[in-house]
Design a protein around this motif. Structure first.
Motif, mmCIF file in Angstrom:
data_model
loop_
_atom_site.group_PDB
_atom_site.id
_atom_site.type_symbol
_atom_site.label_atom_id
_atom_site.label_comp_id
_atom_site.label_asym_id
_atom_site.label_seq_id
_atom_site.Cartn_x
_atom_site.Cartn_y
_atom_site.Cartn_z
ATOM 1 N N UNK A 232 0.700 -1.319 -0.172
ATOM 2 C CA UNK A 232 0.103 0.215 0.049
ATOM 3 C C UNK A 232 0.848 1.215 0.038
ATOM 4 N N UNK A 233 2.232 1.219 0.272
ATOM 5 C CA UNK A 233 2.968 2.469 0.028
ATOM 6 C C UNK A 233 2.948 2.931 -1.416
ATOM 7 N N UNK A 234 2.750 2.047 -2.170
ATOM 8 C CA UNK A 234 2.508 2.334 -3.574
ATOM 9 C C UNK A 234 1.043 2.508 -4.196
ATOM 10 N N UNK A 235 0.341 2.672 -3.308
ATOM 11 C CA UNK A 235 -1.170 2.685 -3.691
ATOM 12 C C UNK A 235 -1.769 3.530 -4.785
ATOM 13 N N UNK A 236 -0.677 4.602 -4.981
ATOM 14 C CA UNK A 236 -1.423 5.565 -6.221
ATOM 15 C C UNK A 236 -0.335 5.376 -7.154
ATOM 16 N N UNK A 237 0.548 4.068 -7.333
ATOM 17 C CA UNK A 237 1.251 3.953 -8.400
ATOM 18 C C UNK A 237 0.858 2.839 -9.244
ATOM 19 N N UNK A 238 0.688 3.183 -10.679
ATOM 20 C CA UNK A 238 0.294 2.251 -11.544
ATOM 21 C C UNK A 238 0.571 2.729 -12.872
ATOM 22 N N UNK A 239 1.044 1.872 -13.832
ATOM 23 C CA UNK A 239 1.577 2.142 -15.118
ATOM 24 C C UNK A 239 2.994 2.560 -15.131
ATOM 25 N N UNK A 240 3.741 2.421 -14.107
ATOM 26 C CA UNK A 240 5.023 3.082 -13.745
ATOM 27 C C UNK A 240 5.987 1.877 -13.980
ATOM 28 N N UNK A 241 7.260 2.127 -14.456
ATOM 29 C CA UNK A 241 8.393 1.350 -14.595
ATOM 30 C C UNK A 241 9.749 1.842 -13.574
ATOM 31 N N UNK A 242 9.806 1.106 -12.885
ATOM 32 C CA UNK A 242 11.110 1.345 -11.974
ATOM 33 C C UNK A 242 12.518 0.773 -12.341
ATOM 34 N N UNK A 243 13.462 1.503 -12.731
ATOM 35 C CA UNK A 243 14.688 0.955 -13.303
ATOM 36 C C UNK A 243 15.196 0.699 -11.729
ATOM 37 N N UNK A 244 16.019 -0.505 -11.798
ATOM 38 C CA UNK A 244 16.780 -1.231 -10.628
ATOM 39 C C UNK A 244 18.020 -1.770 -11.131
ATOM 40 N N UNK A 245 18.795 -0.960 -11.437
ATOM 41 C CA UNK A 245 20.035 -1.330 -12.355
ATOM 42 C C UNK A 245 21.419 -0.642 -11.797
ATOM 43 N N UNK A 246 21.281 -0.095 -10.573
ATOM 44 C CA UNK A 246 22.662 0.481 -10.057
ATOM 45 C C UNK A 246 23.087 1.827 -10.761
ATOM 46 N N UNK A 247 22.219 2.412 -11.479
ATOM 47 C CA UNK A 247 22.385 3.677 -12.368
ATOM 48 C C UNK A 247 22.856 3.487 -13.828
ATOM 49 N N UNK A 248 22.971 2.016 -14.043
ATOM 50 C CA UNK A 248 23.568 1.863 -15.383
ATOM 51 C C UNK A 248 22.954 2.646 -16.553
ATOM 52 N N UNK A 249 21.846 2.631 -16.737
ATOM 53 C CA UNK A 249 20.967 3.084 -17.638
ATOM 54 C C UNK A 249 21.339 4.789 -17.949
ATOM 55 N N UNK A 250 21.589 5.488 -17.027
ATOM 56 C CA UNK A 250 21.772 6.865 -17.084
ATOM 57 C C UNK A 250 23.281 7.144 -17.140
ATOM 58 N N UNK A 251 24.385 6.346 -17.274
ATOM 59 C CA UNK A 251 25.606 6.254 -17.294
ATOM 60 C C UNK A 251 25.945 6.355 -18.882
ATOM 61 N N UNK A 252 25.578 7.389 -19.503
ATOM 62 C CA UNK A 252 25.872 7.189 -21.212
ATOM 63 C C UNK A 252 27.432 7.550 -21.282
ATOM 64 N N UNK A 253 28.056 8.595 -20.623
ATOM 65 C CA UNK A 253 29.414 8.908 -21.029
ATOM 66 C C UNK A 253 30.422 8.057 -20.139
#
Length: 253
Positions: A232-253
């Protein structure tokens, strides 16, 4: 105890992320039904660990690529526990292979397990939740591969993008029933699915070096995010995507 007395179903839960999620949900007070394909020992161990936490557990064998497996898993879970509150779609495969000579049977098996299996499992669980009439939460384990490409994963990445998209669409379709649908997108997590690929020391070190938190992920790293989205901590969260990647996706450079 964020999931006290909830009933949670997890597919592909005899090892890896699915097993960690199942145990993590039990640690937060849930009774758990797990689906597994072939790993009898892993499934039995998952059940034993859940029961050791004082929670109830069952293991139901079945190949998610078969349509009938979905209804059988849901029915067995309802027979055992009387309801479904949370469904975690985790089962997936990734047999690494080059694109130009991809065998049709590898492509088709990956699609059937990862995408078709997810569709029918989520559909079966959602129908049960609708019949119950008190809402629920569905979490799908997608992947960072839904957002980026992989030269040896041309059959895998479309399935994970599809799972992510499925959660977006079911969030709309099921919102009126109080059913929330979200996805988690793991980065490189050390599991059986990539054990052979990460056996290459140079590649392993390169992959770890690309991650801002400085290490590859472990299955347990997904347990907390999945419990959060189920609770219920996420009771207003739907249609979302949560990255769990240690920051890999944002590390472009």
């Amino acid at each position: 105890m964020l999931l006290k007395d909830k009933v949670v179903l997890v597919t592909g839960a005899s090892q890896g992320i699915g097993k960690a999620a199942a145990i993590g949900c039990a640690q937060h007070g849930a009774d758990v039904a797990i689906n597994y394909h072939a790993d009898e020992a892993g499934a039995a161990d998952a059940v034993a660990q859940i029961e050791a936490l004082g929670r109830r557990a069952i293991a139901v064998k079945g190949d998610v690529a078969q349509v009938e497996t979905a209804s059988a898993f849901v029915q067995a879970s309802v027979d055992a526990f009387g309801k479904i509150d949370v469904f975690v779609n985790n089962a997936g495969i990734c047999p690494f292979h080059a694109f130009l000579d991809m065998p049709p049977e590898v492509m088709e098996r990956t699609m059937k397990v990862n995408l078709f299996g997810a569709y029918y499992m989520v559909q079966a669980a959602a129908n049960q939740m609708v019949r119950q009439g008190h809402g629920g939460a569905i979490i799908a384990v997608s992947s960072i591969s839904a957002l980026v490409g992989g030269g040896m994963q041309t059959h895998y990445t479309p399935t994970k993008a599809g799972v992510h998209s499925l959660m977006q669409s079911t969030a709309i379709a099921l919102g009126k029933y109080g059913i929330r649908c979200n996805s988690v997108l793991p980065g490189t997590i050390e599991t059986a699915i990539n054990k052979e690929d990460l056996a290459d020391v140079a590649k392993r070190e390169y992959m770890a070096g690309r991650i801002p938190l400085g290490r590859l992920g472990e299955p347990d790293d997904l347990a907390g995010p999945i419990v959060f989205l189920a609770s219920d901590l996420a009771k207003y969260v739907t249609g979302a995507a949560l990255l769990v990647d240690g920051g890999a996706f944002v590390n472009l450079q």
